[in-house]
Design a protein around this motif. Structure first.
Motif, PDB file in Angstrom:
ATOM      1  N   UNK A  98       0.502  -0.823   0.026  1.00  0.00           N
ATOM      2  CA  UNK A  98      -0.352   0.158  -0.090  1.00  0.00           C
ATOM      3  C   UNK A  98       1.094   0.760   0.357  1.00  0.00           C
ATOM      4  N   UNK A  99       0.998   2.422  -0.815  1.00  0.00           N
ATOM      5  CA  UNK A  99       1.799   2.859  -1.094  1.00  0.00           C
ATOM      6  C   UNK A  99       1.141   4.607  -1.243  1.00  0.00           C
ATOM      7  N   UNK A 100       1.315   5.046  -0.875  1.00  0.00           N
ATOM      8  CA  UNK A 100       0.667   7.310  -0.688  1.00  0.00           C
ATOM      9  C   UNK A 100       0.459   7.320  -2.747  1.00  0.00           C
ATOM     10  N   UNK A 101      -0.359   8.251  -2.904  1.00  0.00           N
ATOM     11  CA  UNK A 101      -0.896   8.379  -4.270  1.00  0.00           C
ATOM     12  C   UNK A 101       0.726   9.496  -4.587  1.00  0.00           C
ATOM     13  N   UNK A 102       1.044   9.266  -5.623  1.00  0.00           N
ATOM     14  CA  UNK A 102       1.972  10.643  -5.946  1.00  0.00           C
ATOM     15  C   UNK A 102       1.345  11.782  -6.220  1.00  0.00           C
ATOM     16  N   UNK A 103       1.603  12.634  -5.930  1.00  0.00           N
ATOM     17  CA  UNK A 103       1.051  14.034  -5.969  1.00  0.00           C
ATOM     18  C   UNK A 103      -0.132  14.767  -5.792  1.00  0.00           C
ATOM     19  N   UNK A 104      -0.313  13.658  -5.181  1.00  0.00           N
ATOM     20  CA  UNK A 104      -2.005  14.045  -4.655  1.00  0.00           C
ATOM     21  C   UNK A 104      -2.680  15.990  -3.837  1.00  0.00           C
ATOM     22  N   UNK A 105      -3.735  15.870  -3.951  1.00  0.00           N
ATOM     23  CA  UNK A 105      -3.669  17.428  -3.645  1.00  0.00           C
ATOM     24  C   UNK A 105      -4.066  16.576  -1.730  1.00  0.00           C
ATOM     25  N   UNK A 106      -3.775  17.909  -1.768  1.00  0.00           N
ATOM     26  CA  UNK A 106      -4.241  17.173  -0.011  1.00  0.00           C
ATOM     27  C   UNK A 106      -5.350  17.505   0.711  1.00  0.00           C
ATOM     28  N   UNK A 107      -6.578  18.507  -0.271  1.00  0.00           N
ATOM     29  CA  UNK A 107      -6.800  18.262  -0.196  1.00  0.00           C
ATOM     30  C   UNK A 107      -8.642  16.953  -0.654  1.00  0.00           C
ATOM     31  N   UNK A 108      -8.156  16.665  -1.901  1.00  0.00           N
ATOM     32  CA  UNK A 108      -8.737  15.667  -2.110  1.00  0.00           C
ATOM     33  C   UNK A 108      -8.715  13.764  -1.331  1.00  0.00           C
ATOM     34  N   UNK A 109      -9.474  13.342  -1.335  1.00  0.00           N
ATOM     35  CA  UNK A 109      -9.628  11.572  -0.487  1.00  0.00           C
ATOM     36  C   UNK A 109      -8.301  11.054  -0.829  1.00  0.00           C
ATOM     37  N   UNK A 110      -7.723  11.335  -1.952  1.00  0.00           N
ATOM     38  CA  UNK A 110      -6.101  10.388  -2.084  1.00  0.00           C
ATOM     39  C   UNK A 110      -5.182  11.233  -1.415  1.00  0.00           C
ATOM     40  N   UNK A 111      -4.997  12.386  -1.351  1.00  0.00           N
ATOM     41  CA  UNK A 111      -4.109  13.940  -1.021  1.00  0.00           C
ATOM     42  C   UNK A 111      -4.706  12.647   0.768  1.00  0.00           C
ATOM     43  N   UNK A 112      -6.094  12.966   1.600  1.00  0.00           N
ATOM     44  CA  UNK A 112      -6.372  12.604   2.748  1.00  0.00           C
ATOM     45  C   UNK A 112      -5.795  11.378   3.114  1.00  0.00           C
ATOM     46  N   UNK A 113      -6.079  10.373   2.120  1.00  0.00           N
ATOM     47  CA  UNK A 113      -4.793   8.826   2.514  1.00  0.00           C
ATOM     48  C   UNK A 113      -3.726   9.294   2.605  1.00  0.00           C
ATOM     49  N   UNK A 114      -3.166   9.472   1.794  1.00  0.00           N
ATOM     50  CA  UNK A 114      -1.560   9.823   1.704  1.00  0.00           C
ATOM     51  C   UNK A 114      -1.212  10.278   2.568  1.00  0.00           C
ATOM     52  N   UNK A 115      -1.391  11.130   3.457  1.00  0.00           N
ATOM     53  CA  UNK A 115      -1.370  11.765   4.422  1.00  0.00           C
ATOM     54  C   UNK A 115      -1.355  11.410   5.723  1.00  0.00           C
ATOM     55  N   UNK A 116      -2.591  10.599   5.586  1.00  0.00           N
ATOM     56  CA  UNK A 116      -2.518   8.998   6.770  1.00  0.00           C
ATOM     57  C   UNK A 116      -1.679   8.062   6.312  1.00  0.00           C
ATOM     58  N   UNK A 117      -1.370   7.907   5.110  1.00  0.00           N
ATOM     59  CA  UNK A 117      -0.783   6.293   5.538  1.00  0.00           C
ATOM     60  C   UNK A 117       0.738   6.833   5.849  1.00  0.00           C
ATOM     61  N   UNK A 118       0.902   7.760   5.227  1.00  0.00           N
ATOM     62  CA  UNK A 118       2.590   8.483   5.607  1.00  0.00           C
ATOM     63  C   UNK A 118       2.612   8.549   7.311  1.00  0.00           C
ATOM     64  N   UNK A 119       1.761   8.805   7.693  1.00  0.00           N
ATOM     65  CA  UNK A 119       1.545   8.922   9.543  1.00  0.00           C
ATOM     66  C   UNK A 119       1.690   7.835  10.434  1.00  0.00           C
TER      67      UNK A 119
END
Length: 186
Positions: A98-119
């Protein structure tokens, strides 16, 4: 003799280990040593720990019967068996990694997911921080010129780290998912 093959990005000869940890800093699998010239995408292909988790839907054993649930894009809940690995973008995009989305805008669901995953991935970094804090040889760098000796030092530090998690009361009971010191209190 392996000096040129083992030179990392900073020009020093180094070796790499790939480690799988859980959310409680326990080291579950170690693969290596490998020359630091290999990148994560190569290492994950040959890591026997990753292969035994469930690579390409071929479950070979290690935790293959673990059941977990996830939300689909439509909001439904699905069930899967086996384990998954939380990785950074340096790894292959397999179903089990499970990898974060590349270059995802933090205001989108993909960006939120990526931020959470990185934490969540910070648990791995904390594990290495604890190891370096416990073992001076890891903090200052292993100063041996023999790959086998460096391998033995790393494996010994990791084994002692896992044992100390038990002593500290921080290990997790595998059956219930709660720390073993809490067993019987819930």
């Amino acid at each position: 003799g392996d000096l040129n093959r083992a030179k990392g990005k900073e020009g020093n000869p180094t070796i790499a280990f790939q480690c799988i940890t859980d959310f409680n800093w326990c080291i579950l699998g170690i693969y290596g040593p490998l020359s630091s010239t290999f990148n994560d995408k190569h290492i994950v292909k040959v890591d026997t720990n990753v292969q035994t988790i469930c690579v390409q839907k071929i479950c070979l054993g290690w935790k293959k019967d673990v059941v977990w649930h996830y939300y689909t894009a439509g909001g439904g809940v699905r069930e899967e068996r086996g384990m998954y690995l939380i990785c950074d973008n340096g790894y292959l995009h397999w179903p089990e990694s499970i990898c974060p989305y590349e270059s995802a805008d933090k205001t989108t669901l993909e960006g939120f997911f990526s931020t959470y995953l990185e934490s969540v991935r910070k648990d791995v970094e904390c594990t290495f921080g604890i190891l370096k804090g416990r073992w001076r040889v890891l903090k200052s760098g292993i100063r041996v010129h023999n790959t086998e000796a460096a391998d033995n030092i790393w494996l010994t530090c990791c084994a002692l780290h896992n044992l100390l998690l038990d002593v500290d009361g921080l290990s997790v009971g595998w059956d219930s998912g709660v720390p073993s010191s809490w067993e019987g209190e819930i």
